[in-house]
Write a protein that holds these residues in place. Structure first.
Motif, mmCIF file in Angstrom:
data_model
loop_
_atom_site.group_PDB
_atom_site.id
_atom_site.type_symbol
_atom_site.label_atom_id
_atom_site.label_comp_id
_atom_site.label_asym_id
_atom_site.label_seq_id
_atom_site.Cartn_x
_atom_site.Cartn_y
_atom_site.Cartn_z
ATOM 1 N N UNK A 7 0.746 -1.135 -0.184
ATOM 2 C CA UNK A 7 0.133 -0.033 -0.078
ATOM 3 C C UNK A 7 0.790 1.293 0.074
ATOM 4 N N UNK A 8 0.529 2.331 -0.859
ATOM 5 C CA UNK A 8 1.183 3.487 -0.838
ATOM 6 C C UNK A 8 0.097 4.806 -0.569
ATOM 7 N N UNK A 9 1.300 5.854 -0.316
ATOM 8 C CA UNK A 9 0.486 7.244 -0.118
ATOM 9 C C UNK A 9 1.325 8.025 -0.756
ATOM 10 N N UNK A 10 0.708 9.249 -1.334
ATOM 11 C CA UNK A 10 1.762 10.465 -1.821
ATOM 12 C C UNK A 10 2.646 11.001 -0.798
ATOM 13 N N UNK A 11 3.626 10.959 -1.468
ATOM 14 C CA UNK A 11 5.070 11.657 -0.536
ATOM 15 C C UNK A 11 4.779 13.116 -0.028
ATOM 16 N N UNK A 29 15.551 15.234 8.249
ATOM 17 C CA UNK A 29 16.219 14.425 7.270
ATOM 18 C C UNK A 29 16.793 12.950 7.840
ATOM 19 N N UNK A 30 17.283 13.170 9.281
ATOM 20 C CA UNK A 30 17.836 11.752 9.785
ATOM 21 C C UNK A 30 16.488 10.767 10.024
ATOM 22 N N UNK A 31 15.370 11.434 10.576
ATOM 23 C CA UNK A 31 14.232 10.702 10.729
ATOM 24 C C UNK A 31 13.545 10.299 9.465
ATOM 25 N N UNK A 32 13.624 10.776 8.707
ATOM 26 C CA UNK A 32 13.155 10.185 7.368
ATOM 27 C C UNK A 32 14.046 9.067 6.781
ATOM 28 N N UNK A 33 15.229 9.373 6.808
ATOM 29 C CA UNK A 33 16.307 8.222 6.568
ATOM 30 C C UNK A 33 16.013 6.995 7.083
ATOM 31 N N UNK A 34 15.898 7.338 8.478
ATOM 32 C CA UNK A 34 15.536 6.287 9.488
ATOM 33 C C UNK A 34 14.343 5.031 9.199
ATOM 34 N N UNK A 35 13.306 5.971 8.717
ATOM 35 C CA UNK A 35 12.077 5.103 8.052
ATOM 36 C C UNK A 35 12.340 4.516 6.814
ATOM 37 N N UNK A 36 13.431 5.103 6.261
ATOM 38 C CA UNK A 36 13.422 4.621 4.683
ATOM 39 C C UNK A 36 12.523 5.388 3.653
ATOM 40 N N UNK A 37 12.459 6.854 3.898
ATOM 41 C CA UNK A 37 11.535 7.438 3.264
ATOM 42 C C UNK A 37 12.393 8.599 2.569
ATOM 43 N N UNK A 38 11.647 9.329 1.574
ATOM 44 C CA UNK A 38 12.509 10.367 0.744
ATOM 45 C C UNK A 38 12.759 11.625 1.560
ATOM 46 N N UNK A 48 4.959 7.996 -4.865
ATOM 47 C CA UNK A 48 4.428 7.084 -3.831
ATOM 48 C C UNK A 48 5.721 6.416 -3.151
ATOM 49 N N UNK A 49 5.066 6.604 -1.650
ATOM 50 C CA UNK A 49 5.895 5.929 -0.601
ATOM 51 C C UNK A 49 5.045 4.759 -0.009
ATOM 52 N N UNK A 50 5.817 3.978 0.888
ATOM 53 C CA UNK A 50 4.888 2.911 1.648
ATOM 54 C C UNK A 50 3.997 3.479 2.684
ATOM 55 N N UNK A 51 2.838 3.117 2.647
ATOM 56 C CA UNK A 51 1.840 3.607 3.741
ATOM 57 C C UNK A 51 2.552 3.118 4.886
ATOM 58 N N UNK A 52 2.997 1.805 4.974
ATOM 59 C CA UNK A 52 3.357 1.478 6.264
ATOM 60 C C UNK A 52 4.242 2.322 7.047
ATOM 61 N N UNK A 53 5.410 2.551 6.198
ATOM 62 C CA UNK A 53 6.501 3.640 6.698
ATOM 63 C C UNK A 53 6.004 4.841 7.124
ATOM 64 N N UNK A 54 5.007 5.414 6.120
ATOM 65 C CA UNK A 54 4.426 6.660 6.586
ATOM 66 C C UNK A 54 3.680 6.595 7.737
ATOM 67 N N UNK A 55 3.069 5.492 8.085
ATOM 68 C CA UNK A 55 2.422 5.372 9.309
ATOM 69 C C UNK A 55 3.264 5.597 10.616
ATOM 70 N N UNK A 56 4.379 4.585 10.573
ATOM 71 C CA UNK A 56 5.293 4.520 11.434
ATOM 72 C C UNK A 56 5.940 5.845 11.643
#
Length: 131
Positions: A7-11, A29-38, A48-56
């Protein structure tokens, strides 16, 4: 939805969370990197980014800010233009019922969720559920 499809969501929906974190001096930036987000700025509104990563990420942001109601607070200030063309359709709708029906009909900003308007005679329920 097929179980192997992530599942994805717009970044660009990260923007309000990033603003809240930045306002309190957190290193986004460090927090985004930790979650594997752009972490490139500006955020590509159509990526599109992972919905699970977005929620976390969202949950960790609420913990860092010490605001268990962060989602409610940000939702109150939500700008429909974050949804791109769909947001403009929402704003141009003749009434709230039509706006919510259109939002529910187009899954272009998020997948892996259920959006449904259940309109009764005197009340209505708007269901948002992550699958």
């Amino acid at each position: 939805m097929h179980p192997s499809i992530t599942p994805t969501i717009r970044a660009n929906l990260l923007a309000p969370i990033l603003d809240a974190l930045s306002a309190q001096g957190h290193d986004t930036v460090a927090l985004l990197r930790r979650h594997g987000l752009p972490f490139a700025h500006p955020i590509d509104p159509y990526q599109l980014i992972s919905l699970g990563r977005y929620v976390a990420f969202f949950e960790q942001a609420a913990l860092l800010i010490e605001d268990p109601f962060l989602g409610l607070r940000l939702g109150r200030r939500f700008r429909p233009e974050l949804l791109g063309p769909l947001g403009f359709m929402f704003q141009a709708s003749a009434d709230l019922r039509l706006a919510l029906q259109q939002l529910s009909s187009y899954g272009v900003w998020q997948s892996g969720t259920r959006l449904e308007l259940l309109a009764g005679e005197l009340t209505a329920d708007y269901i948002y559920q992550i699958d």
